[in-house]
Scaffold this active site. Structure first.
Site, mmCIF file in Angstrom:
data_model
loop_
_atom_site.group_PDB
_atom_site.id
_atom_site.type_symbol
_atom_site.label_atom_id
_atom_site.label_comp_id
_atom_site.label_asym_id
_atom_site.label_seq_id
_atom_site.Cartn_x
_atom_site.Cartn_y
_atom_site.Cartn_z
ATOM 1 C CG ASP A 23 -2.338 0.539 0.858
ATOM 2 O OD1 ASP A 23 -2.252 1.770 0.192
ATOM 3 O OD2 ASP A 23 -3.344 -0.193 1.034
ATOM 4 C CD GLU A 25 -10.177 3.707 -0.996
ATOM 5 O OE1 GLU A 25 -11.091 4.021 -0.190
ATOM 6 O OE2 GLU A 25 -8.903 3.331 -0.728
ATOM 7 C CG HIS A 61 -4.443 2.349 -2.091
ATOM 8 N ND1 HIS A 61 -4.398 3.012 -0.929
ATOM 9 C CD2 HIS A 61 -5.614 1.907 -2.311
ATOM 10 C CE1 HIS A 61 -5.528 3.295 -0.759
ATOM 11 N NE2 HIS A 61 -6.536 2.680 -1.553
HETATM 12 C C1 ACM Z 1 -10.802 -0.732 0.388
HETATM 13 O O1 ACM Z 1 -11.339 -0.276 1.338
HETATM 14 N N1 ACM Z 1 -10.249 0.576 -0.067
HETATM 15 C C2 ACM Z 1 -10.876 -1.761 -0.257
#
Ligand code: ACM
Length: 754
Positions: free
Chosen positions: A194, A322, A259
């Site tokens: 991440d 995201e 991410h």
């Molecule tokens: C997530 O909670 N962004 C998968």
């Protein structure tokens, strides 16, 4: 109710029997599909043997695992032998159902675990171990006679652990895997990458762990050594093997295209914009995305190739969530790529990106799974969707003929707190209780029967932004993961919260044996004092989850199952010591709580005992100092509006207010939402704590914070509140020059002072 152990053969409606019969003596979690209790017990002792067929290596392996678990819980280790008498023994046989299904017959004369495959034998052994571990006592145990026929409801029974935000030790992950296996969870989704760190050694790209495995946390913590770590390929292989031996597949996740700050910090050529390594200590949704150069796909292909060498999982998770498109929108190169490919927009480019990554998986025969954003701009053929933004993604995927796993926020997001008790560990401020997880419906009515066939299963996610230590991670995961295990395994008709709750004392004892630290706070009395009539103080002792009953003493003795049951607030004299504990069917659940009735204690509230003025993004956060996570203060705060209310304060004589405060970094990537956060400008250089009568009412104090900002940990400030008639609601907030850092309240004391 006692019926024949062979009721199945007689065609008795076993699942109808199960509820009543199970209520008597079986404490298997998840509750088995069919179980009938019979007369008598099987005496398990050091003399018991576990018998396997000669040459059946897998059965012998399972038998050794069972013997070892019995040693851990009972303190003796049954011998494992090849061939031997069935009478008085535990026999493992292959003459049983296929896959993960098993039959377990327990009678006074012996035990048989029957399953065609290793997985079924293992689960039969887990059920037997549970029955042999009804508590934490050592020595021989009487296992209730029963006939069990068991099989799972769903194939994917998952738990995700985020090792990117905070890193856990390999031993902790093994304990989590043990606890998962004992409850028949079979999928460990490992979030390894991440923005905050890359955690898996990749031989071809050493900087991923040398550089991107480490970060400076913000604020005062920036002075401490870097935070980080990673797993070597050998360690990852060790965990894969450990999990496989327990019927658990590890599904690794390599996040794309968003991410991705950490890998872009290590190798800036992968990015769309220059990386900022100082942001690796932030939380939230970051703008850094991989670019779409061929070299970037070659990198991902190399990485995934090493990942697939380590992880035999048929599924590989490629993230997809995201990925805000600001950098792609601003990049002429990316815009040219969209044109060149004839795509409509950045969403279609993400779809193309994921499909291209999917080619790396397909050439090794693996299946792509991603978060539900992979639906946007078109789903890759054969892709499986992990639905997290509610279950809409699952519905869309199933309707389009794709497989899906239900993992919706907020119910299956285990970073949410478990109760309103101020004793909860750090996490998100919303309450998702054990009962909320249990109530999750894994077969939503919006889907037709045919569409539901695409639901592979369910998964809970442990996102670790606010789980700085392994113990905090475990407390957030357990026991809620066990509630999910039951919903994933047990047939809908046999799901019963009351029955699950009855099994909790045994359950919690087993978790302890397995070496995980479950959260016990929601079971425990949450003592709340209030002013009563005539100078007395009332004490409420409700346990947040309301499981079992609270029993208490006022004579200093240890509360037992025979102590008076709490039925409502107690009126008590100052100086009384109250001890209270929860009990289920006579068995203690959670820790004992001791509280001394003290009128002075009524004059203090922690941030968690005050009311938040708003709850836009409520968090239970830690301070940025001192260095040790366990030593840091914890604040309950809406990061979008740090403001608290103390209701019903008597200011008739005026008061002295003393506040313990902290200053913490605003390390949240919240995009444009940041502009909407109101700043209240200070009147003095150090800012002020402002006190109002109601948040829109008269300002009765502005207490200068002075040099508090120079103190990396907590500071104390105090000032006077003027006399005002009647009870008032004090609204407490801070002035602030900037959003980062911002002030938070740890606790506040209001003492009458003329
Ligand atoms: C997530 O909670 N962004 C998968």
């Amino acid at each position: 109710m006692a019926v024949s152990a062979f009721a199945f053969a007689l065609g008795v409606g076993a699942s109808a029997l199960a509820t009543g019969a199970l209520a008597d003596s079986l404490t298997i979690t998840p509750a088995p599909a069919r179980a009938v209790v019979a007369e008598g017990t099987f005496k398990l002792s050091a003399a018991t043997r576990i018998v396997v067929t000669k040459g059946d290596v897998e059965a012998r392996g399972v038998a050794l695992q069972l013997a070892d678990l019995i040693r851990r819980s009972r303190g003796f280790r049954p011998a494992v032998i090849e061939g031997g008498p069935a009478v008085g023994s535990i026999v493992l046989t292959r003459e049983g159902p296929a896959g993960e299904a098993y039959k377990l017959d327990i009678g006074p004369g012996g035990v048989t675990i029957a399953a065609a495959q290793r997985a079924g034998l293992f689960y039969g052994a887990m059920s037997l171990w549970q029955l042999a571990t009804p508590d934490v006592a050592k020595g021989p145990v009487a296992v209730p006679a029963a006939a069990i026929e068991d099989a799972p409801r769903f194939a994917w029974r998952g738990l995700m652990v985020d090792s990117a935000r905070h890193v856990q030790s390999l031993d902790t992950l093994k304990a989590v895997i043990d606890a998962m296996a004992a409850h028949k969870l079979n999928t460990f989704h490992w979030h390894l990458v991440d923005d905050q760190g890359w955690r898996l050694e990749i031989k071809k790209y050493p900087k991923l762990t040398e550089v991107a495995g480490w970060r400076h946390d913000p604020g005062a913590a920036a002075r401490y050594p870097k935070y980080g770590g990673f797993y070597t390929q050998d360690q990852a292989r060790e965990l894969v093997a450990y999990a496989a031996a327990r019927n658990i597949t590890i599904v690794p996740e390599i996040e794309t295209p968003g991410h991705a700050l950490a890998p872009i910090v290590a190798y800036p050529a992968l990015g769309t914009a220059a990386p900022d390594a100082s942001k690796m200590g932030d939380w939230g949704v970051f703008p850094w995305l991989y670019n779409t150069d061929d070299a970037t796909f070659a990198f991902l292909d190399d990485v995934l190739s090493e990942v697939m060498d380590i992880f035999p999982s048929p599924f590989i998770h490629v993230g997809g969530d995201e990925a805000v498109k600001d950098q792609w929108k601003a990049s002429p190169k990316i815009q040219a790529k969209i044109k060149e490919l004839g795509l409509k927009d950045e969403h279609e480019l993400q779809s193309w990106f994921i499909q291209r990554v999917g080619q790396s998986l397909a050439k090794r025969g693996r299946r792509l799974i991603g978060w539900d954003e992979i639906l946007e701009g078109g789903l890759a053929p054969n892709a499986t969707v992990m639905s997290w933004r509610g279950i809409d993604g699952a519905i869309a995927a199933a309707k389009a003929g794709h497989d899906t796993v239900l993992s919706p926020h907020p119910t299956l997001y285990l970073d949410n707190r478990q109760s309103l008790s101020p004793d909860e560990p750090t996490g998100r401020g919303r309450v998702i209780s054990l009962k909320d997880v249990y109530a999750f419906d894994p077969a939503p009515a919006q889907l037709s029967v045919d569409e539901r066939k695409h639901i592979l299963g369910v998964q809970a996610n442990v996102w670790t932004e606010h789980m700085q230590t392994d113990a905090r991670m475990q407390r957030m995961a357990f026991p809620r993961a066990i509630a999910l295990a039951e919903r994933a395994w047990t047939p809908e008709a046999d799901v019963s919260w009351d029955d699950f709750a009855r099994r909790l004392p045994a359950q919690m004892a087993r978790l302890k044996v397995l070496g995980v630290t479950p959260n016990t706070v929601p079971f425990e009395p949450d003592p709340r004092m209030a002013e009563g009539e005539g100078g007395q103080i009332t004490l409420a002792l409700t346990a947040p989850l309301g499981v079992g009953e609270v029993r208490y003493t006022t004579d200093g003795k240890v509360p037992t199952a025979a102590s008076p049951a709490y039925a409502g607030p107690l009126a008590l004299a100052a100086g009384t010591t109250v001890k209270a504990r929860s009990f289920v069917d006579g068995q203690a659940l959670g820790r004992e709580k001791t509280v001394t009735i003290d009128p002075v204690a009524l004059q203090t509230r922690t941030s968690g005992q005050l009311k938040r003025c708003t709850s836009h993004v409520p968090l239970l956060m830690i301070d940025d100092a001192p260095a040790a996570f366990d030593k840091r203060a914890m604040f309950d705060v809406d990061i979008f509006n740090p403001c608290w209310i103390w209701e019903g304060v008597d200011l008739s004589k005026g008061a002295r207010i003393t506040a313990r405060i902290g200053q913490i970094p605003f390390n949240f990537q919240v995009g444009k939402d940041r502009d909407g956060i109101k700043l209240n400008p200070p009147a003095t250089p150090g800012g002020e704590l402002e006190v109002r009568l109601g948040c829109a009412g008269e300002r009765v104090a502005a207490i200068p914070l002075g040099d508090s900002a120079k103190n990396p940990a907590l500071s104390t400030v105090s000032g006077r509140l003027p006399a005002r008639a009647g009870k008032v609601d004090l609204c407490l907030s801070f002035t602030n020059k900037s959003l980062d850092p911002f002030w938070v309240l740890d606790r506040v004391t209001v003492k009458p002072a003329p």
